[in-house]
Design an enzyme around this catalytic site. Structure first.
Site, PDB file in Angstrom:
ATOM      1  CB  SER A  14     -13.801  -8.816  -3.944  1.00  0.00           C
ATOM      2  OG  SER A  14     -13.537  -9.891  -4.958  1.00  0.00           O
ATOM      3  N   GLY A  15     -11.209  -6.856  -5.928  1.00  0.00           N
ATOM      4  CA  GLY A  15      -9.808  -6.570  -6.225  1.00  0.00           C
ATOM      5  C   GLY A  15      -9.295  -5.823  -4.941  1.00  0.00           C
ATOM      6  CG  ASN A  16      -5.835  -3.327  -5.789  1.00  0.00           C
ATOM      7  OD1 ASN A  16      -6.557  -3.105  -6.862  1.00  0.00           O
ATOM      8  ND2 ASN A  16      -4.654  -2.580  -5.769  1.00  0.00           N
ATOM      9  N   GLY A  18     -11.515  -2.496  -4.918  1.00  0.00           N
ATOM     10  CA  GLY A  18     -12.991  -3.087  -4.712  1.00  0.00           C
ATOM     11  C   GLY A  18     -12.946  -3.300  -3.141  1.00  0.00           C
ATOM     12  CE  LYS A 123      -9.608   5.048 -12.122  1.00  0.00           C
ATOM     13  NZ  LYS A 123      -9.859   4.502 -10.991  1.00  0.00           N
ATOM     14  CB  ALA A 156      -6.202   0.111  -4.316  1.00  0.00           C
ATOM     15  CE  LYS A 207      -6.198   6.084 -14.032  1.00  0.00           C
ATOM     16  NZ  LYS A 207      -5.751   5.507 -12.722  1.00  0.00           N
ATOM     17  NE  ARG A 271      -3.586  -2.021 -11.102  1.00  0.00           N
ATOM     18  CZ  ARG A 271      -4.435  -2.429 -11.158  1.00  0.00           C
ATOM     19  NH1 ARG A 271      -5.163  -3.377 -11.851  1.00  0.00           N
ATOM     20  NH2 ARG A 271      -5.168  -2.130  -9.996  1.00  0.00           N
ATOM     21  CD  GLN A 300      -8.065  -2.495 -16.749  1.00  0.00           C
ATOM     22  OE1 GLN A 300      -8.898  -2.204 -17.992  1.00  0.00           O
ATOM     23  NE2 GLN A 300      -8.387  -3.713 -16.246  1.00  0.00           N
TER      24      GLN A 300
END
Length: 344
Positions: A14-16, A18, A123, A156, A207, A271, A300
């Site tokens: 439920s992050g940005n 999600g 990712k 997102a 990427k 980001r 990531q």
């Protein structure tokens, strides 16, 4: 799926990203009679503004921490307990940082619907068993279910604002791919399907490493020519790496949204690019900047660079991938940012 009366969707995360996907899914399930209208979203419980985040989401229909200002459909229900969220769900959408996948799967094992299928929006890669493994394979092996993937040029916040974009589903079972496409495709989020899971997934992971390189160039103020060169070199190493370690990865996949389009958007707006630029301009470590800039989200690109380097070192192929190696050395060995052009 003869035993299923209605497909039931659960978002695991439920992050940005999600939350942006939950907005699409929540709307789409109400348009198809084959889908249950309730969409559960597993939320790692936090206290925000003195309240439980799940309570805020369920009362205000907004993820105020990770996607503020965006209204979620009222049929999206935030659930703090993982097993409660997945109960009776037949379509599982995984959208959590890749370092948490194994622990989540351990909890889910033996506790999901017998005809559940999954799609991963995650990712990254997994190297915990000493080799390169796809996150989709990690989920598949733990839960013994079919797993598709979705990757694309999808920031997102822009998806949440309904700016037009594309994305790519990679699947081995076309029927399952179509089931997920129905809940994910929308007029502003156009989803294509290809039968190249490894190619689609590796594009989504690698990427982010390229975006670190692009952000370093931005921080060094080297200009657009240099940035374009870095993106091209990075894209070529993505393709070479994928086809070296996974047979059957198709050249055409790199022309889907998950390929060149995702590389471009991540290298200009993601980001990883922002934090890499800040690393140059502030002199702070990536670890510190992750804490300062990402509001609890994970970076990531640096972690994937570390994992890729472990694989290349084990295979004695470090010199064959100078771009990936240089990004790793800047992130973890103190090489100056200027090495992004000097060492490749």
């Amino acid at each position: 799926m003869t035993n299923i009366t209605k497909e039931k969707v659960c978002l695991i995360g439920s992050g940005n990203w999600g939350s942006a996907i939950a907005k699409i899914v929540g709307r789409n399930v109400t348009k198809h009679s084959a889908y249950d209208s309730e969409v559960r979203m597993w939320v790692f419980e936090e206290i925000v503004e003195g309240q439980r985040l799940t309570d805020i989401i369920n009362s205000r229909h907004e993820n105020v921490k990770y996607l503020p200002g965006i209204q979620l459909p009222e049929n999206v229900v935030a659930v703090p307990q993982l097993l409660d969220a997945v109960k009776d769900a037949t379509l599982l959408i995984f959208v959590i940082p890749h370092q948490f996948v194994k622990g989540v799967c351990e909890q889910l094992k033996g506790n999901i619907h017998p005809e559940a299928r999954a799609i991963s929006l995650i990712k990254g890669v997994d190297i915990s068993k000493g080799g390169l493994h796809l996150i989709s394979d990690l989920i598949k092996d733990h839960l013994e279910i079919d797993v598709s993937v979705l990757m694309g040029a999808n920031i997102a916040s822009e998806v949440a604002e309904e700016n037009f974009c594309e994305s790519t589903i990679g699947c081995t079972n076309r029927q399952n791919g179509e089931a997920f496409r129905k809940v994910l495709n929308s007029p502003y989020f156009r989803v294509a399907i290809v039968d190249d899971v490894a190619g689609v997934e590796l594009c989504g992971a690698l990427k982010n490493v390229v975006a670190i390189g692009a952000g370093l160039v931005d921080g060094l103020k080297m200009g657009e020519n240099t940035k374009a060169a870095i993106i091209r070199i990075g894209l070529m190493e993505m393709k070479k790496f994928s086809q070296t370690f996974y047979k059957g990865v198709r050249d055409e996949t790199y022309f889907e949204s998950c390929g060149v389009a995702d590389v471009i958007t991540t290298c200009f707006g993601g980001r990883n690019r922002r934090v890499a630029e800040a690393h140059v301009t502030t002199g702070k470590s990536f670890e510190v900047l992750e804490q300062e800039m990402l509001n609890g989200q994970k970076l990531q690109g640096t972690l994937t660079a570390l994992e890729v380097h472990h694989i290349l070192k084990a295979k004695h192929m470090v010199v064959d991938f100078p771009f990936f190696t240089t990004v790793y050395r800047i992130c973890y060995e103190g090489r100056p940012a200027r090495a992004i052009v000097d060492d490749i």
